[in-house]
Design an enzyme around this catalytic site. Structure first.
Site, PDB file in Angstrom:
ATOM      1  N   CYS A  13       0.863  -1.174   0.000  1.00 34.47           N
ATOM      2  CA  CYS A  13       0.000   0.000   0.000  1.00 34.47           C
ATOM      3  C   CYS A  13       0.903   1.229   0.000  1.00 34.47           C
ATOM      4  O   CYS A  13       2.127   1.119   0.164  1.00 34.47           O
ATOM      5  CB  CYS A  13      -0.873   0.002   1.242  1.00 34.47           C
ATOM      6  SG  CYS A  13       0.105   0.133   2.732  1.00 34.47           S
ATOM      7  N   HIS A  75       3.506   2.144  11.337  1.00 34.23           N
ATOM      8  CA  HIS A  75       2.506   2.002  12.405  1.00 34.23           C
ATOM      9  C   HIS A  75       2.523   3.186  13.376  1.00 34.23           C
ATOM     10  O   HIS A  75       1.634   3.320  14.196  1.00 34.23           O
ATOM     11  CB  HIS A  75       2.800   0.779  13.265  1.00 34.23           C
ATOM     12  CG  HIS A  75       2.910  -0.500  12.512  1.00 34.23           C
ATOM     13  ND1 HIS A  75       4.064  -0.929  11.925  1.00 34.23           N
ATOM     14  CD2 HIS A  75       1.997  -1.453  12.276  1.00 34.23           C
ATOM     15  CE1 HIS A  75       3.855  -2.100  11.352  1.00 34.23           C
ATOM     16  NE2 HIS A  75       2.614  -2.444  11.542  1.00 34.23           N
ATOM     17  N   GLU A 127       0.210  -0.188  16.059  1.00 38.69           N
ATOM     18  CA  GLU A 127      -0.480   1.054  15.655  1.00 38.69           C
ATOM     19  C   GLU A 127      -1.444   1.491  16.756  1.00 38.69           C
ATOM     20  O   GLU A 127      -1.493   2.662  17.136  1.00 38.69           O
ATOM     21  CB  GLU A 127      -1.253   0.816  14.349  1.00 38.69           C
ATOM     22  CG  GLU A 127      -2.102   2.011  13.953  1.00 38.69           C
ATOM     23  CD  GLU A 127      -3.128   1.678  12.875  1.00 38.69           C
ATOM     24  OE1 GLU A 127      -2.774   0.973  11.908  1.00 38.69           O
ATOM     25  OE2 GLU A 127      -4.288   2.128  13.007  1.00 38.69           O
ATOM     26  N   THR A 165      -6.457   1.311  11.451  1.00 38.03           N
ATOM     27  CA  THR A 165      -6.626   1.549  10.006  1.00 38.03           C
ATOM     28  C   THR A 165      -6.905   0.279   9.205  1.00 38.03           C
ATOM     29  O   THR A 165      -7.469   0.351   8.117  1.00 38.03           O
ATOM     30  CB  THR A 165      -5.366   2.218   9.420  1.00 38.03           C
ATOM     31  OG1 THR A 165      -4.238   1.434   9.782  1.00 38.03           O
ATOM     32  CG2 THR A 165      -5.200   3.630   9.917  1.00 38.03           C
TER      33      THR A 165
HETATM   34  S1  SF4 Z   1      -2.810   2.982   7.058  1.00 46.14           S
HETATM   35 FE1  SF4 Z   1      -1.647   1.090   6.920  1.00 46.14          FE
HETATM   36  S2  SF4 Z   1      -2.632  -0.040   5.263  1.00 46.14           S
HETATM   37 FE2  SF4 Z   1      -3.296   2.071   5.070  1.00 46.14          FE
HETATM   38  S3  SF4 Z   1      -1.880   3.063   3.626  1.00 46.14           S
HETATM   39 FE3  SF4 Z   1      -1.110   3.389   5.699  1.00 46.14          FE
HETATM   40  S4  SF4 Z   1       0.309   1.729   6.098  1.00 46.14           S
HETATM   41 FE4  SF4 Z   1      -0.965   1.123   4.361  1.00 46.14          FE
END
Ligand code: SF4
Length: 371
Positions: A13, A75, A127, A165
């Site tokens: 991501c 995180h 996180e 998230t």
């Molecule tokens: S919150 Fe987590 S899953 Fe979403 S873009 Fe950021 S690192 Fe990636």
């Protein structure tokens, strides 16, 4: 003839790709050892590759000898970690994902506005721990998998929610639904990030189309496990880290195979699985859809980055130039939060400046939101 469908959203991501780039650039730029407290991403292969490039994963700041760079992973981390690193003379580079930073800021805003802060997520996830620490541990964590615990909590009249998230949207809905009759005022920030939402929605689609789903990624990656969970709710699904785990009998009688991957899975690892399927699927492959796209930056990410001074260029506020604050000088700042009793403004320093309600205007107002 069999067919493979690879999810468009499979793989790194935005936040993970960004953190990796910052780690590699930091190693080059500073020519110092780079340390990461905890795995940068939950993927053993990527972690091993970073180690080979001098980017070491550590579990305790005390193990660092002789200085270096401390990279804050995507995180995020609580303020104590930043402070401790500073005391140890480490250069701190903040690679917290902007979505996570936003979650922390929203939690701080809720606390400031008098809400009891609730984080929906896994209390053991780094996180979530960082979000809780960012509000001085004044938050309760509710894991949607153990909702019985809700009945034991004493709620304040005002409850504000932020969400890990990578949580599942449906589970957040479940918590909100259960909480509604228990509190007077409920404020919900849906902080599940777009990358997660899109990947989860796509996994549902893949599982509806395919006869078998392979989910590629670290077994310790929360978001990858969630994809496997979604797949398993609909069709036979296997969570694998490498092609060595694939059992040919899984594929028997399955002519449409779906492949997806978590946010911490490199494209190379996904391609290995696709190549293995191409070679081993009985009768050969008819076609492959949805080539993996590496560009997943969204407009939303750009907006968050633009409004987030703390993570500009991956450097934390400690490194930014703080304007000279002296009587009579006029400095520009960014409004980071508006509460009933004050407005918080950042002028580039480590902490925000709070302007109390009585100093905002000569008018008689009861909330800073009226200005
Ligand atoms: S919150 Fe987590 S899953 Fe979403 S873009 Fe950021 S690192 Fe990636």
């Amino acid at each position: 003839m069999g067919k493979i469908i690879v999810g468009e959203k499979a793989g790194f991501c935005f936040g993970v790709e960004r953190a990796l780039n910052i780690a590699l650039e930091s190693r080059k730029k500073h020519n110092l050892p780079v340390y990461i407290l905890g795995s940068l991403i939950h993927n053993p292969r990527v972690v091993a590759d970073l180690e080979s490039q001098g980017i070491k994963t550590i579990s305790d700041l005390q193990t660092i000898e002789g200085g270096g760079v401390l990279l804050i992973r995507s995180h995020g981390a609580g303020p104590q970690i930043f402070a401790r690193a500073e005391q140890l003379g480490l250069k701190v580079i903040d690679a917290t994902c902007p979505f996570v930073k936003q979650e922390q800021n929203l939690a701080k805003g809720l606390l400031r506005d008098g809400y009891q802060v609730m984080v929906v997520g896994d209390a053991q996830h780094p996180e979530v721990q960082a979000v809780v620490e960012s509000v001085s541990n004044q938050a309760i964590v509710v894991n949607p998998s153990t909702l019985d615990a809700l009945s034991k909590i004493r709620f304040s009249p005002k409850v504000g929610i932020v969400c890990q998230t990578t949580q599942n949207q449906e589970k957040l809905k479940l918590v909100v639904g259960m909480l509604l009759p228990l509190v007077k005022e409920l404020k919900v920030y849906n902080t599940i990030c777009n990358a997660t939402r899109e990947r989860q929605a796509e996994t549902y689609d893949l599982a509806r189309k395919a006869a078998l789903l392979l989910v590629v990624g670290g077994k310790n990656s929360a978001n990858t496990c969630k994809l496997a969970e979604i797949g398993s709710s609909l069709i036979p699904t296997y969570h694998i880290e490498s092609i060595d785990e694939i059992k040919p009998q899984w594929l028997e009688g399955k002519n449409l195979i779906g492949v997806t991957a978590g946010a911490s899975t490199p494209q190379e690892q996904i391609s290995e699985v696709v190549d293995w399927l191409k070679l081993n699927l009985a009768g050969g492959i008819d076609m492959e859809e949805n080539q993996i796209k590496s560009e997943q930056l969204t407009e939303e990410v750009n907006k968050i980055e633009a409004s987030e001074p703390a993570v500009e260029n991956g450097e934390m506020r400690l490194d930014q130039e703080i304007p000279l604050l002296e009587e009579g000088s006029i400095v520009e700042g960014i409004i980071v939060a508006v509460g009933d009793d004050e407005v918080a403004v950042n002028v580039g320093g480590k902490s925000d400046l709070e302007i109390p309600l009585r100093e905002l205007t000569a008018e008689k107002i009861s909330s800073a939101r009226e200005v």
